[in-house]
Design an enzyme around this catalytic site. Structure first.
Site, PDB file in Angstrom:
ATOM      1  CG  ASP A 254       3.249   6.550   5.860  1.00  0.00           C
ATOM      2  OD1 ASP A 254       3.188   5.721   6.803  1.00  0.00           O
ATOM      3  OD2 ASP A 254       3.128   6.266   4.622  1.00  0.00           O
TER       4      ASP A 254
ATOM      5  NE  ARG B 235       4.890   4.012  -0.160  1.00  0.00           N
ATOM      6  CZ  ARG B 235       4.597   2.870  -0.622  1.00  0.00           C
ATOM      7  NH1 ARG B 235       3.863   1.936  -0.103  1.00  0.00           N
ATOM      8  NH2 ARG B 235       4.934   2.668  -1.839  1.00  0.00           N
TER       9      ARG B 235
ATOM     10  CD  GLN C 201       2.524   0.706  12.510  1.00  0.00           C
ATOM     11  OE1 GLN C 201       3.533   1.723  12.503  1.00  0.00           O
ATOM     12  NE2 GLN C 201       2.487  -0.495  11.750  1.00  0.00           N
TER      13      GLN C 201
HETATM   14  O1  F6P Z   1       0.946   5.304   3.716  1.00  0.00           O
HETATM   15  C1  F6P Z   1       0.208   4.741   4.889  1.00  0.00           C
HETATM   16  C2  F6P Z   1       0.639   3.316   4.945  1.00  0.00           C
HETATM   17  O2  F6P Z   1       0.157   2.489   5.844  1.00  0.00           O
HETATM   18  C3  F6P Z   1       2.189   2.929   4.814  1.00  0.00           C
HETATM   19  O3  F6P Z   1       2.918   3.388   6.019  1.00  0.00           O
HETATM   20  C4  F6P Z   1       2.403   1.630   4.186  1.00  0.00           C
HETATM   21  O4  F6P Z   1       3.398   1.318   3.598  1.00  0.00           O
HETATM   22  C5  F6P Z   1       1.118   1.511   3.313  1.00  0.00           C
HETATM   23  O5  F6P Z   1       0.278   2.369   3.760  1.00  0.00           O
HETATM   24  C6  F6P Z   1       0.564   0.159   3.151  1.00  0.00           C
HETATM   25  O6  F6P Z   1      -0.536   0.339   2.220  1.00  0.00           O
HETATM   26  P1  F6P Z   1      -1.447  -0.670   1.816  1.00  0.00           P
HETATM   27  O7  F6P Z   1      -3.013  -0.292   2.549  1.00  0.00           O
HETATM   28  O8  F6P Z   1      -1.795  -0.515   0.367  1.00  0.00           O
HETATM   29  O9  F6P Z   1      -1.053  -2.025   2.247  1.00  0.00           O
END
Ligand code: F6P
Length: 378
Positions: A140, A184, A289
Protein backbone atom coordinates in the site's frame (compact mmCIF):
# COMPACT_ATOMS: atom_id res chain seq x y z
CA UNK A 1 27.50 -7.02 22.46
CA UNK A 2 24.78 -8.14 20.11
CA UNK A 3 24.53 -11.94 20.02
CA UNK A 4 21.05 -12.98 18.94
CA UNK A 5 18.41 -11.27 16.84
CA UNK A 6 14.91 -12.33 15.81
CA UNK A 7 12.82 -11.55 12.74
CA UNK A 8 9.04 -11.32 12.79
CA UNK A 9 6.58 -10.60 9.99
CA UNK A 10 3.07 -9.30 10.52
CA UNK A 11 0.31 -8.40 8.06
CA UNK A 12 -0.36 -9.26 4.44
CA UNK A 13 2.49 -10.67 2.39
CA UNK A 14 4.44 -8.33 0.14
CA UNK A 15 7.04 -9.09 -2.53
CA UNK A 16 10.50 -8.66 -1.02
CA UNK A 17 9.94 -10.24 2.41
CA UNK A 18 12.39 -13.05 1.75
CA UNK A 19 14.93 -10.58 0.38
CA UNK A 20 14.81 -8.68 3.70
CA UNK A 21 15.22 -11.94 5.67
CA UNK A 22 18.19 -12.87 3.50
CA UNK A 23 19.85 -9.46 3.90
CA UNK A 24 19.42 -9.40 7.69
CA UNK A 25 20.70 -12.97 7.99
CA UNK A 26 23.72 -12.39 5.79
CA UNK A 27 24.71 -9.17 7.54
CA UNK A 28 24.19 -10.88 10.91
CA UNK A 29 26.32 -13.88 10.02
CA UNK A 30 29.13 -11.64 8.78
CA UNK A 31 29.15 -10.02 12.19
CA UNK A 32 28.89 -13.26 14.19
CA UNK A 33 25.32 -12.60 15.29
CA UNK A 34 22.84 -15.49 15.45
CA UNK A 35 19.60 -14.91 13.61
CA UNK A 36 16.20 -16.50 14.32
CA UNK A 37 12.86 -16.27 12.55
CA UNK A 38 9.56 -16.35 14.45
CA UNK A 39 7.03 -18.61 12.73
CA UNK A 40 3.82 -16.86 11.70
CA UNK A 41 4.75 -13.52 13.18
CA UNK A 42 3.32 -12.49 16.52
CA UNK A 43 1.85 -15.97 16.98
CA UNK A 44 5.38 -17.40 16.92
CA UNK A 45 6.53 -14.75 19.36
CA UNK A 46 3.67 -15.57 21.73
CA UNK A 47 4.19 -19.33 21.55
CA UNK A 48 7.99 -19.10 21.36
CA UNK A 49 8.04 -20.85 18.01
CA UNK A 50 11.10 -19.96 15.99
CA UNK A 51 13.75 -21.40 13.69
CA UNK A 52 17.43 -20.68 13.23
CA UNK A 53 18.14 -18.70 10.08
CA UNK A 54 21.64 -19.07 8.76
CA UNK A 55 23.20 -18.69 5.37
CA UNK A 56 23.88 -22.32 4.73
CA UNK A 57 20.37 -23.65 4.16
CA UNK A 58 17.38 -21.72 5.39
CA UNK A 59 18.05 -18.52 3.53
CA UNK A 60 19.61 -19.66 0.29
CA UNK A 61 17.70 -19.43 -2.97
CA UNK A 62 14.96 -17.22 -1.53
CA UNK A 63 15.77 -13.78 -2.97
CA UNK A 64 13.34 -14.08 -5.87
CA UNK A 65 10.59 -15.93 -4.04
CA UNK A 66 7.25 -14.39 -3.09
CA UNK A 67 5.63 -14.91 0.31
CA UNK A 68 7.81 -15.42 3.38
CA UNK A 69 9.71 -18.52 4.48
CA UNK A 70 8.76 -17.87 8.11
CA UNK A 71 5.11 -16.97 7.51
CA UNK A 72 3.28 -13.95 8.87
CA UNK A 73 0.56 -13.19 11.40
CA UNK A 74 -2.71 -11.57 10.39
CA UNK A 75 -5.08 -9.81 12.76
CA UNK A 76 -2.86 -10.77 15.69
CA UNK A 77 -2.37 -7.83 17.99
CA UNK A 78 -0.77 -9.47 21.04
CA UNK A 79 -1.73 -6.41 23.10
CA UNK A 80 -5.36 -7.19 22.32
CA UNK A 81 -5.37 -10.89 21.44
CA UNK A 82 -8.42 -13.05 20.88
CA UNK A 83 -8.63 -16.12 23.14
CA UNK A 84 -11.48 -18.48 23.94
CA UNK A 85 -12.36 -18.69 27.64
CA UNK A 86 -15.32 -20.78 28.85
CA UNK A 87 -16.47 -21.05 25.24
CA UNK A 88 -16.48 -17.26 24.83
CA UNK A 89 -14.24 -14.99 22.75
CA UNK A 90 -12.35 -12.56 24.95
CA UNK A 91 -9.51 -10.15 24.16
CA UNK A 92 -6.42 -10.11 26.37
CA UNK A 93 -3.12 -8.31 26.57
CA UNK A 94 -0.60 -11.16 26.13
CA UNK A 95 2.38 -8.94 25.36
CA UNK A 96 4.08 -9.73 28.68
CA UNK A 97 4.37 -13.38 27.62
CA UNK A 98 6.15 -12.22 24.45
CA UNK A 99 8.48 -9.98 26.45
CA UNK A 100 9.35 -12.89 28.74
CA UNK A 101 9.99 -15.21 25.77
CA UNK A 102 12.41 -12.71 24.24
CA UNK A 103 14.18 -12.18 27.55
CA UNK A 104 14.39 -15.89 28.42
CA UNK A 105 15.94 -16.69 25.07
CA UNK A 106 18.20 -13.62 25.18
CA UNK A 107 17.06 -12.16 21.87
CA UNK A 108 18.85 -8.80 21.84
CA UNK A 109 16.83 -7.20 19.07
CA UNK A 110 13.57 -7.94 17.29
CA UNK A 111 13.16 -6.91 13.64
CA UNK A 112 9.52 -6.23 12.80
CA UNK A 113 8.70 -6.41 9.10
CA UNK A 114 5.30 -4.83 8.54
CA UNK A 115 3.07 -1.87 7.88
CA UNK A 116 1.66 0.77 10.20
CA UNK A 117 -0.18 -1.75 12.38
CA UNK A 118 2.99 -3.80 12.90
CA UNK A 119 5.12 -0.74 13.62
CA UNK A 120 2.54 0.38 16.19
CA UNK A 121 2.98 -2.95 18.01
CA UNK A 122 6.77 -2.62 17.57
CA UNK A 123 6.66 0.77 19.25
CA UNK A 124 4.50 -0.68 22.04
CA UNK A 125 7.09 -3.42 22.61
CA UNK A 126 9.78 -0.73 22.70
CA UNK A 127 7.77 0.89 25.52
CA UNK A 128 7.93 -2.47 27.33
CA UNK A 129 11.74 -2.46 27.17
CA UNK A 130 12.37 -4.59 24.07
CA UNK A 131 14.92 -3.48 21.49
CA UNK A 132 13.03 -3.22 18.21
CA UNK A 133 13.90 -2.20 14.67
CA UNK A 134 11.12 -1.91 12.10
CA UNK A 135 11.32 -2.47 8.36
CA UNK A 136 8.51 -0.83 6.33
CA UNK A 137 6.61 -3.47 4.38
CA UNK A 138 3.36 -3.11 2.48
CA UNK A 139 2.16 -2.98 -1.08
CA UNK A 140 0.00 0.00 0.00
CA UNK A 141 3.02 2.33 0.49
CA UNK A 142 1.20 4.05 3.35
CA UNK A 143 3.75 3.82 6.19
CA UNK A 144 4.57 7.24 7.63
CA UNK A 145 8.07 8.77 7.51
CA UNK A 146 9.42 6.83 4.53
CA UNK A 147 9.45 7.63 0.82
CA UNK A 148 8.56 4.08 -0.03
CA UNK A 149 7.79 0.65 1.43
CA UNK A 150 9.05 -2.58 -0.06
CA UNK A 151 6.46 -4.53 -2.08
CA UNK A 152 4.90 -1.40 -3.52
CA UNK A 153 6.92 -1.34 -6.73
CA UNK A 154 5.95 -4.92 -7.60
CA UNK A 155 2.27 -4.22 -6.89
CA UNK A 156 2.38 -1.21 -9.22
CA UNK A 157 4.00 -3.36 -11.93
CA UNK A 158 1.30 -6.03 -11.58
CA UNK A 159 -1.46 -3.39 -11.76
CA UNK A 160 0.22 -1.78 -14.77
CA UNK A 161 0.38 -5.08 -16.61
CA UNK A 162 -3.30 -5.65 -15.83
CA UNK A 163 -4.11 -2.22 -17.27
CA UNK A 164 -2.17 -2.98 -20.46
CA UNK A 165 -4.23 -6.13 -20.89
CA UNK A 166 -7.53 -4.41 -20.11
CA UNK A 167 -6.67 -1.65 -22.56
CA UNK A 168 -6.75 -4.02 -25.51
CA UNK A 169 -10.19 -5.36 -24.54
CA UNK A 170 -11.47 -1.83 -23.97
CA UNK A 171 -10.29 -0.74 -27.41
CA UNK A 172 -11.45 -3.82 -29.28
CA UNK A 173 -14.95 -3.88 -27.81
CA UNK A 174 -15.48 -0.12 -27.30
CA UNK A 175 -15.97 -0.65 -23.61
CA UNK A 176 -15.15 0.98 -20.33
CA UNK A 177 -12.80 -1.30 -18.45
CA UNK A 178 -12.52 -0.65 -14.71
CA UNK A 179 -9.71 -2.03 -12.56
CA UNK A 180 -10.13 -2.06 -8.77
CA UNK A 181 -6.80 -2.11 -6.97
CA UNK A 182 -5.73 -2.44 -3.33
CA UNK A 183 -4.19 0.17 -1.05
CA UNK A 184 -6.76 0.63 1.73
CA UNK A 185 -7.10 4.35 2.50
CA UNK A 186 -4.16 5.43 0.32
CA UNK A 187 -4.23 5.73 -3.46
CA UNK A 188 -0.56 5.16 -4.26
CA UNK A 189 -1.03 1.95 -6.27
CA UNK A 190 -3.96 3.52 -8.12
CA UNK A 191 -2.21 6.71 -9.08
CA UNK A 192 1.13 5.21 -10.07
CA UNK A 193 -0.42 2.40 -12.08
CA UNK A 194 -2.84 4.84 -13.74
CA UNK A 195 0.10 6.92 -14.92
CA UNK A 196 2.20 3.89 -15.94
CA UNK A 197 -0.74 2.11 -17.59
CA UNK A 198 -2.13 5.11 -19.48
CA UNK A 199 -5.51 5.11 -17.70
CA UNK A 200 -8.07 7.86 -18.40
CA UNK A 201 -9.52 8.04 -14.89
CA UNK A 202 -8.06 7.33 -11.43
CA UNK A 203 -10.30 7.41 -8.36
CA UNK A 204 -8.41 7.74 -5.09
CA UNK A 205 -9.47 7.55 -1.44
CA UNK A 206 -7.87 10.98 -1.01
CA UNK A 207 -10.30 12.64 -3.46
CA UNK A 208 -14.00 11.80 -2.96
CA UNK A 209 -15.19 11.49 -6.54
CA UNK A 210 -18.02 13.09 -8.46
CA UNK A 211 -19.34 10.55 -10.98
CA UNK A 212 -20.55 13.39 -13.23
CA UNK A 213 -16.91 14.42 -13.75
CA UNK A 214 -15.99 10.88 -14.75
CA UNK A 215 -18.93 10.72 -17.17
CA UNK A 216 -17.82 14.08 -18.64
CA UNK A 217 -14.34 12.71 -19.26
CA UNK A 218 -15.70 9.58 -20.98
CA UNK A 219 -18.11 11.64 -23.10
CA UNK A 220 -15.25 13.94 -24.16
CA UNK A 221 -13.27 10.91 -25.25
CA UNK A 222 -16.27 9.58 -27.19
CA UNK A 223 -16.60 12.91 -29.00
CA UNK A 224 -12.96 12.76 -30.04
CA UNK A 225 -13.55 9.31 -31.54
CA UNK A 226 -12.29 7.22 -28.62
CA UNK A 227 -15.18 4.97 -27.73
CA UNK A 228 -13.39 3.25 -24.89
CA UNK A 229 -11.94 4.26 -21.55
CA UNK A 230 -9.81 2.71 -18.84
CA UNK A 231 -10.60 3.55 -15.22
CA UNK A 232 -8.58 2.64 -12.11
CA UNK A 233 -10.50 2.63 -8.83
CA UNK A 234 -8.94 2.35 -5.35
CA UNK A 235 -10.66 -0.16 -3.09
CA UNK A 236 -10.88 2.74 -0.63
CA UNK A 237 -12.34 5.29 -3.07
CA UNK A 238 -15.80 6.67 -2.37
CA UNK A 239 -18.19 9.20 -3.92
CA UNK A 240 -18.59 12.74 -2.62
CA UNK A 241 -21.08 12.63 0.22
CA UNK A 242 -21.06 8.80 0.12
CA UNK A 243 -19.20 6.13 2.02
CA UNK A 244 -16.50 3.57 1.50
CA UNK A 245 -17.44 0.09 0.13
CA UNK A 246 -17.09 -2.45 2.90
CA UNK A 247 -17.08 -6.13 1.96
CA UNK A 248 -16.82 -7.53 5.46
CA UNK A 249 -16.08 -6.52 9.04
CA UNK A 250 -14.18 -8.26 11.81
CA UNK A 251 -14.31 -7.57 15.50
CA UNK A 252 -10.78 -6.64 16.59
CA UNK A 253 -11.74 -6.42 20.27
CA UNK A 254 -11.96 -3.41 22.58
CA UNK A 255 -14.22 -1.61 20.14
CA UNK A 256 -11.83 -1.97 17.19
CA UNK A 257 -13.65 -3.03 14.02
CA UNK A 258 -11.42 -4.14 11.16
CA UNK A 259 -12.94 -3.69 7.75
CA UNK A 260 -12.30 -5.54 4.53
CA UNK A 261 -12.67 -3.16 1.61
CA UNK A 262 -14.00 -4.05 -1.82
CA UNK A 263 -16.79 -3.48 -4.30
CA UNK A 264 -16.19 0.10 -5.40
CA UNK A 265 -14.96 -1.01 -8.86
CA UNK A 266 -18.25 -2.78 -9.51
CA UNK A 267 -20.26 0.22 -8.29
CA UNK A 268 -18.35 2.59 -10.57
CA UNK A 269 -18.65 0.25 -13.58
CA UNK A 270 -22.42 -0.13 -13.13
CA UNK A 271 -22.93 3.61 -12.78
CA UNK A 272 -20.80 4.41 -15.83
CA UNK A 273 -22.62 1.83 -17.97
CA UNK A 274 -25.96 3.37 -16.98
CA UNK A 275 -24.81 6.92 -17.64
CA UNK A 276 -22.71 6.59 -20.82
CA UNK A 277 -24.42 3.82 -22.76
CA UNK A 278 -21.09 2.05 -23.15
CA UNK A 279 -20.68 -1.44 -21.77
CA UNK A 280 -18.57 -1.29 -18.61
CA UNK A 281 -16.84 -4.18 -16.85
CA UNK A 282 -14.93 -4.30 -13.60
CA UNK A 283 -11.93 -6.47 -12.77
CA UNK A 284 -10.81 -6.67 -9.16
CA UNK A 285 -7.10 -7.37 -9.12
CA UNK A 286 -7.00 -8.48 -5.47
CA UNK A 287 -4.22 -10.67 -4.13
CA UNK A 288 -2.40 -10.87 -7.47
CA UNK A 289 -0.82 -7.60 -6.31
CA UNK A 290 0.71 -9.16 -3.21
CA UNK A 291 1.98 -12.52 -4.32
CA UNK A 292 4.76 -13.77 -6.52
CA UNK A 293 8.23 -12.74 -7.39
CA UNK A 294 9.47 -9.26 -6.39
CA UNK A 295 10.59 -6.80 -9.04
CA UNK A 296 14.30 -6.00 -9.28
CA UNK A 297 13.57 -2.63 -7.62
CA UNK A 298 11.89 -4.36 -4.66
CA UNK A 299 14.69 -6.91 -4.35
CA UNK A 300 17.21 -4.09 -4.14
CA UNK A 301 15.12 -1.98 -1.75
CA UNK A 302 14.42 -4.97 0.50
CA UNK A 303 18.08 -5.91 0.57
CA UNK A 304 19.05 -2.33 1.43
CA UNK A 305 16.43 -2.17 4.20
CA UNK A 306 17.46 -5.54 5.65
CA UNK A 307 21.18 -4.79 5.67
CA UNK A 308 20.54 -1.32 7.13
CA UNK A 309 18.31 -2.76 9.87
CA UNK A 310 21.09 -5.12 10.94
CA UNK A 311 23.67 -2.31 10.78
CA UNK A 312 21.48 -0.21 13.07
CA UNK A 313 21.25 -3.11 15.51
CA UNK A 314 25.03 -3.45 15.52
CA UNK A 315 25.30 0.28 16.25
CA UNK A 316 22.82 -0.08 19.12
CA UNK A 317 20.25 2.20 17.49
CA UNK A 318 16.97 0.67 18.58
CA UNK A 319 13.28 1.58 18.53
CA UNK A 320 13.55 2.97 15.05
CA UNK A 321 12.23 2.25 11.58
CA UNK A 322 14.55 1.95 8.60
CA UNK A 323 13.39 4.39 5.97
CA UNK A 324 14.25 5.94 2.65
CA UNK A 325 14.33 9.73 2.98
CA UNK A 326 14.71 11.69 -0.25
CA UNK A 327 16.10 8.54 -1.81
CA UNK A 328 18.71 7.87 0.91
CA UNK A 329 18.69 5.11 3.52
CA UNK A 330 18.02 6.47 6.99
CA UNK A 331 16.08 5.74 10.17
CA UNK A 332 13.40 7.48 12.24
CA UNK A 333 12.06 6.95 15.74
CA UNK A 334 9.08 4.61 16.01
CA UNK A 335 7.45 7.38 18.07
CA UNK A 336 7.34 9.50 14.92
CA UNK A 337 5.96 6.61 12.90
CA UNK A 338 2.97 6.07 15.20
CA UNK A 339 2.25 9.81 15.38
CA UNK A 340 -0.54 10.55 17.84
CA UNK A 341 -1.55 6.91 18.09
CA UNK A 342 0.25 6.66 21.45
CA UNK A 343 -1.83 4.52 23.79
CA UNK A 344 -0.09 1.18 24.23
CA UNK A 345 -2.01 -1.67 22.63
CA UNK A 346 -5.27 0.24 22.52
CA UNK A 347 -5.61 1.14 18.87
CA UNK A 348 -4.43 -0.98 16.00
CA UNK A 349 -2.86 0.50 12.91
CA UNK A 350 -4.33 0.01 9.46
CA UNK A 351 -7.37 2.09 10.35
CA UNK A 352 -8.40 5.53 9.20
CA UNK A 353 -7.26 6.91 12.56
CA UNK A 354 -3.71 5.57 12.44
CA UNK A 355 -0.80 7.59 11.18
CA UNK A 356 -0.89 6.68 7.50
CA UNK A 357 0.98 8.29 4.63
CA UNK A 358 -1.69 9.26 2.14
CA UNK A 359 -1.25 11.23 -1.09
CA UNK A 360 -1.13 14.98 -0.54
CA UNK A 361 -2.70 17.23 -3.12
CA UNK A 362 0.63 18.95 -3.87
CA UNK A 363 2.36 15.64 -4.62
CA UNK A 364 4.13 15.59 -7.99
CA UNK A 365 2.10 12.53 -8.96
CA UNK A 366 -1.17 14.46 -8.62
CA UNK A 367 0.22 17.33 -10.71
CA UNK A 368 1.54 14.96 -13.36
CA UNK A 369 -1.76 13.09 -13.57
CA UNK A 370 -3.69 16.32 -14.00
CA UNK A 371 -1.19 17.67 -16.55
CA UNK A 372 -1.62 14.68 -18.81
CA UNK A 373 -5.41 14.75 -18.49
CA UNK A 374 -6.13 11.87 -16.14
CA UNK A 375 -9.51 12.58 -14.54
CA UNK A 376 -9.28 12.29 -10.73
CA UNK A 377 -13.03 12.53 -10.29
CA UNK A 378 -13.03 16.14 -9.10
O1 F6P B 1 -2.36 -3.95 3.42
C1 F6P B 1 -2.23 -4.79 2.33
C2 F6P B 1 -3.58 -5.21 1.83
O2 F6P B 1 -3.40 -6.07 0.72
C3 F6P B 1 -4.53 -4.07 1.48
O3 F6P B 1 -4.21 -3.45 0.27
C4 F6P B 1 -5.85 -4.77 1.52
O4 F6P B 1 -6.92 -3.89 1.77
C5 F6P B 1 -5.68 -5.70 2.67
O5 F6P B 1 -4.29 -5.93 2.81
C6 F6P B 1 -6.38 -7.01 2.52
O6 F6P B 1 -6.17 -7.73 3.69
P1 F6P B 1 -6.56 -9.25 3.90
O7 F6P B 1 -5.35 -10.05 3.55
O8 F6P B 1 -6.84 -9.30 5.37
O9 F6P B 1 -7.73 -9.55 3.05
Amino acid sequence: MLKKVGILINGGDAPGLNAVIRAITRTAEKNNVECYGFIDGFNGLLHNDYIRLDNSEATSGILHKGGAIIGSSLNSNVFNYKVIEDGKEVYKDLSEQCVQNLKNDEIDCLFTLGGDSTQKSARDFACRGINVIGVPKTIDNDVACTDVTFGFNTAVSVATEALDRLHTTAETHHRIMVLEVMGRHAGWITLESAIAGGADVALLPEIPYDIDKVVEKIEERKKSGKEFSVVVVSEGAFPKGGSISVKDTRDGGKGVINIQLGGEGDTVAKELEKRTGLIARNTTLGYMQRGGTPSATDRILSTKYGAKAMELALEGKFNVLTVLKNGKLDYVSLEDVVGNNKEIGAVEGGTEDSNMKVIKMDDDLIKTARDIGICLGD
